[in-house]
Design an enzyme around this catalytic site. Structure first.
Site, PDB file in Angstrom:
ATOM      1  N   ARG A 161       0.827  -1.223   0.000  1.00  0.00           N
ATOM      2  CA  ARG A 161       0.000   0.000   0.000  1.00  0.00           C
ATOM      3  C   ARG A 161       0.859   1.270   0.000  1.00  0.00           C
ATOM      4  O   ARG A 161       0.516   2.269   0.641  1.00  0.00           O
ATOM      5  CB  ARG A 161      -0.936   0.026   1.223  1.00  0.00           C
ATOM      6  CG  ARG A 161      -2.023  -1.042   1.237  1.00  0.00           C
ATOM      7  CD  ARG A 161      -3.009  -0.845   0.091  1.00  0.00           C
ATOM      8  NE  ARG A 161      -4.148  -1.745   0.209  1.00  0.00           N
ATOM      9  CZ  ARG A 161      -4.181  -3.000  -0.230  1.00  0.00           C
ATOM     10  NH1 ARG A 161      -3.116  -3.513  -0.839  1.00  0.00           N
ATOM     11  NH2 ARG A 161      -5.261  -3.730  -0.093  1.00  0.00           N
ATOM     12  N   SER A 238     -10.933  -1.039   2.733  1.00  0.00           N
ATOM     13  CA  SER A 238     -10.228  -1.209   4.014  1.00  0.00           C
ATOM     14  C   SER A 238      -9.875   0.161   4.552  1.00  0.00           C
ATOM     15  O   SER A 238      -9.262   0.964   3.846  1.00  0.00           O
ATOM     16  CB  SER A 238      -8.932  -1.993   3.823  1.00  0.00           C
ATOM     17  OG  SER A 238      -9.189  -3.282   3.352  1.00  0.00           O
ATOM     18  N   GLU A 334      -5.757   4.002   5.921  1.00  0.00           N
ATOM     19  CA  GLU A 334      -5.336   3.831   4.530  1.00  0.00           C
ATOM     20  C   GLU A 334      -5.686   5.043   3.658  1.00  0.00           C
ATOM     21  O   GLU A 334      -4.890   5.446   2.813  1.00  0.00           O
ATOM     22  CB  GLU A 334      -5.990   2.556   3.975  1.00  0.00           C
ATOM     23  CG  GLU A 334      -5.293   1.972   2.774  1.00  0.00           C
ATOM     24  CD  GLU A 334      -6.014   0.751   2.213  1.00  0.00           C
ATOM     25  OE1 GLU A 334      -7.029   0.936   1.527  1.00  0.00           O
ATOM     26  OE2 GLU A 334      -5.553  -0.377   2.441  1.00  0.00           O
TER      27      GLU A 334
HETATM   28  N1  EPU Z   1     -10.863 -11.002   9.657  1.00  0.00           N
HETATM   29  C1  EPU Z   1     -11.570 -11.143  10.826  1.00  0.00           C
HETATM   30  N2  EPU Z   1     -12.630 -10.301  11.029  1.00  0.00           N
HETATM   31  C2  EPU Z   1     -13.004  -9.370  10.126  1.00  0.00           C
HETATM   32  C3  EPU Z   1     -12.257  -9.218   8.935  1.00  0.00           C
HETATM   33  C4  EPU Z   1     -11.172 -10.056   8.729  1.00  0.00           C
HETATM   34  O1  EPU Z   1     -11.278 -11.985  11.667  1.00  0.00           O
HETATM   35  O2  EPU Z   1     -13.981  -8.668  10.389  1.00  0.00           O
HETATM   36  C5  EPU Z   1      -9.746 -11.958   9.390  1.00  0.00           C
HETATM   37  C6  EPU Z   1     -10.144 -12.923   8.255  1.00  0.00           C
HETATM   38  O3  EPU Z   1     -10.855 -14.022   8.750  1.00  0.00           O
HETATM   39  C7  EPU Z   1      -8.802 -13.304   7.701  1.00  0.00           C
HETATM   40  C8  EPU Z   1      -7.984 -12.046   7.882  1.00  0.00           C
HETATM   41  O4  EPU Z   1      -8.632 -11.266   8.868  1.00  0.00           O
HETATM   42  O5  EPU Z   1      -8.223 -14.343   8.447  1.00  0.00           O
HETATM   43  C9  EPU Z   1      -7.811 -11.250   6.597  1.00  0.00           C
HETATM   44  O6  EPU Z   1      -9.094 -10.838   6.116  1.00  0.00           O
HETATM   45  P1  EPU Z   1      -9.404 -10.654   4.544  1.00  0.00           P
HETATM   46  O7  EPU Z   1      -8.966 -11.842   3.776  1.00  0.00           O
HETATM   47  O8  EPU Z   1     -10.834 -10.233   4.418  1.00  0.00           O
HETATM   48  O9  EPU Z   1      -8.441  -9.488   4.086  1.00  0.00           O
HETATM   49  P2  EPU Z   1      -7.958  -8.149   4.798  1.00  0.00           P
HETATM   50  O10 EPU Z   1      -6.572  -8.340   5.296  1.00  0.00           O
HETATM   51  O11 EPU Z   1      -8.979  -7.689   5.784  1.00  0.00           O
HETATM   52  C10 EPU Z   1      -6.824  -7.179   2.664  1.00  0.00           C
HETATM   53  C11 EPU Z   1      -6.813  -5.881   1.923  1.00  0.00           C
HETATM   54  C12 EPU Z   1      -8.062  -5.760   1.051  1.00  0.00           C
HETATM   55  C13 EPU Z   1      -8.074  -6.914   0.072  1.00  0.00           C
HETATM   56  C14 EPU Z   1      -8.063  -8.228   0.868  1.00  0.00           C
HETATM   57  C15 EPU Z   1      -7.949  -9.427  -0.027  1.00  0.00           C
HETATM   58  C16 EPU Z   1      -5.570  -4.314   3.277  1.00  0.00           C
HETATM   59  C17 EPU Z   1      -5.621  -3.114   4.160  1.00  0.00           C
HETATM   60  N3  EPU Z   1      -6.736  -4.773   2.834  1.00  0.00           N
HETATM   61  O12 EPU Z   1      -7.933  -7.136   3.570  1.00  0.00           O
HETATM   62  O13 EPU Z   1      -7.950  -4.553   0.321  1.00  0.00           O
HETATM   63  O14 EPU Z   1      -9.222  -6.869  -0.759  1.00  0.00           O
HETATM   64  O15 EPU Z   1      -6.925  -8.252   1.760  1.00  0.00           O
HETATM   65  O16 EPU Z   1      -6.662  -9.487  -0.574  1.00  0.00           O
HETATM   66  O17 EPU Z   1      -4.478  -4.799   2.991  1.00  0.00           O
HETATM   67  C18 EPU Z   1      -8.529  -2.243   0.393  1.00  0.00           C
HETATM   68  O18 EPU Z   1      -7.313  -2.014   0.528  1.00  0.00           O
HETATM   69  O19 EPU Z   1      -9.367  -1.313   0.359  1.00  0.00           O
HETATM   70  C19 EPU Z   1      -8.987  -3.619   0.335  1.00  0.00           C
HETATM   71  C20 EPU Z   1     -10.281  -3.957   0.323  1.00  0.00           C
END
Ligand code: EPU
Length: 338
Positions: A161, A238, A334
């Site tokens: 990012r 995010s 972000e």
């Molecule tokens: N999780 C929870 N509770 C929640 C949300 C997530 O426990 O409410 C846990 C999930 O179960 C999982 C982990 O956190 O084990 C990661 O969650 P997820 O796969 O949904 O991805 P993220 O890390 O929350 C990142 C990016 C997203 C991108 C997704 C998929 C960042 C800040 N965000 O989210 O990017 O779509 O991975 O690759 O790195 C964005 O930047 O706007 C965005 C949507």
């Protein structure tokens, strides 16, 4: 040359639907509109799709709304297709267009909101791919030097990012405006579907040997399921970065909280799932006034209706304080604050 408009409502131009007006506003549909010496002296903000923006009130300067269109195959060699797009092209539509042309490589980034010109700035990424991995070069206008210039991928300093375009003197403070981007899409394509959500979706669809189109469809389905549509529930994706901490800190947290998702990074540090931390801190589906954290993905901050930038800041600070107190981890936002 069309003069800028005055006192323009920016609510329709930010996906969090926050109120605020631009003192002056210019819709930029061709690079030549930037090459006007008068613009150099103005306080500026360069706006793309407004999907990574927290508007904190009225902006007293000139908003340059980048709407430069165009997409074409620039060249092709034995190894790759080089595809150029104008900064104002909608990112998702551009990705779907490349797939329809038979040029795979961007499918994992389907349905990310925003524009092509904004994509390199925070190095958009999802489901195991970051745009920097597929980018060849960026063409931009420098307001002080009154010149167009090109930045090759190797000079973009892409990281999680992050890019050179977030550094002082570059994009976000209005020193430069990205006008077009060239992508390099290798012909030796390989499916990238290791990310658990995408792998499970392909499994559920009975797809064992996915095409780029299959991956795009799976990514679109996962995103639709988990992330709110800004047209229905205003949001900026995010809201916080996933914090990257020293391995010792992650190890200690893992002992106290064995289910904490941890992703080891190439530099030895460990990325933690901010969504998990926020959920555990009790914020999933919880709101403070009109601003809360989304019930299906706690990392997404949502405007439940009528929120202002001040409301966003209040909820943001409350979430940060609770996560800090519970886990000793600092969350950084972000989006850009204007
Ligand atoms: N999780 C929870 N509770 C929640 C949300 C997530 O426990 O409410 C846990 C999930 O179960 C999982 C982990 O956190 O084990 C990661 O969650 P997820 O796969 O949904 O991805 P993220 O890390 O929350 C990142 C990016 C997203 C991108 C997704 C998929 C960042 C800040 N965000 O989210 O990017 O779509 O991975 O690759 O790195 C964005 O930047 O706007 C965005 C949507």
């Amino acid at each position: 040359m069309t003069p800028p408009l005055t006192n323009i409502d920016l609510l329709p131009h930010n996906t969090l639907a926050l109120p605020g007006h631009a003192a002056r506003y210019l819709r930029v549909t061709e690079p030549a509109q930037l090459a006007v010496p008068e613009l150099a002296g103005e306080k500026r903000f360069v706006l793309g799709g407004g999907s990574n923006l927290v508007l904190t009130g009225d902006f007293p300067g000139l908003v340059l709304h980048m709407a430069i269109p165009g997409k074409r195959l620039l060249k092709e060699d034995a190894e790759a297709w080089y595809v150029e797009a104008g900064a104002g092209e909608n990112w998702h539509d551009f990705v779907q267009w490349t797939l329809a042309q038979g040029w795979p490589g961007l499918e994992n980034l389907s349905l990310i909101p925003g524009t092509v010109g904004a994509a390199p700035i925070q190095n958009i990424g999802a489901y195991g791919l970051e745009v920097g991995e597929r980018l060849h070069s960026v063409t931009a206008w420098n307001f002080e030097k009154q010149a167009f210039f090109e930045v090759h991928r190797s000079d973009c300093r892409f990281a999680y990012r992050d890019s050179v375009f977030k550094q002082e003197g570059w994009h976000v403070d209005g020193h430069i405006a990205i006008v077009s981007v060239v992508f390099r899409l290798p012909k030796a394509w390989q499916a990238n579907c290791r990310y658990a959500d995408v792998a499970q979706e392909l499994d559920a669809r009975g797809v064992a040997q996915p095409t780029a189109r299959d991956i795009a469809e799976a990514v679109i389905a996962v995103r639709r399921r988990k992330l709110p549509d800004p047209a229905v529930t205003p949001n900026a994706g995010s809201f916080f970065h996933n914090p990257v901490v020293a391995a010792e800190i992650a190890d200690a947290l893992k002992v106290a909280h064995p289910t904490l998702p941890c992703y080891p990074q190439p530099d030895g540090r460990v990325k933690l799932a901010a969504g998990w931390l926020i959920e555990q801190a009790g914020w999933k589906g919880k709101a403070l006034g009109p601003v809360g954290m989304y019930e299906k993905q706690a990392l997404v901050l949502v405007n439940r209706g009528g929120a202002t930038g001040a409301d966003v800041k209040r909820t943001m600070a409350a979430v940060q304080a609770d996560v800090q107190q519970r886990f000793g981890v600092a969350l950084t936002p972000e989006p850009i604050f204007l």
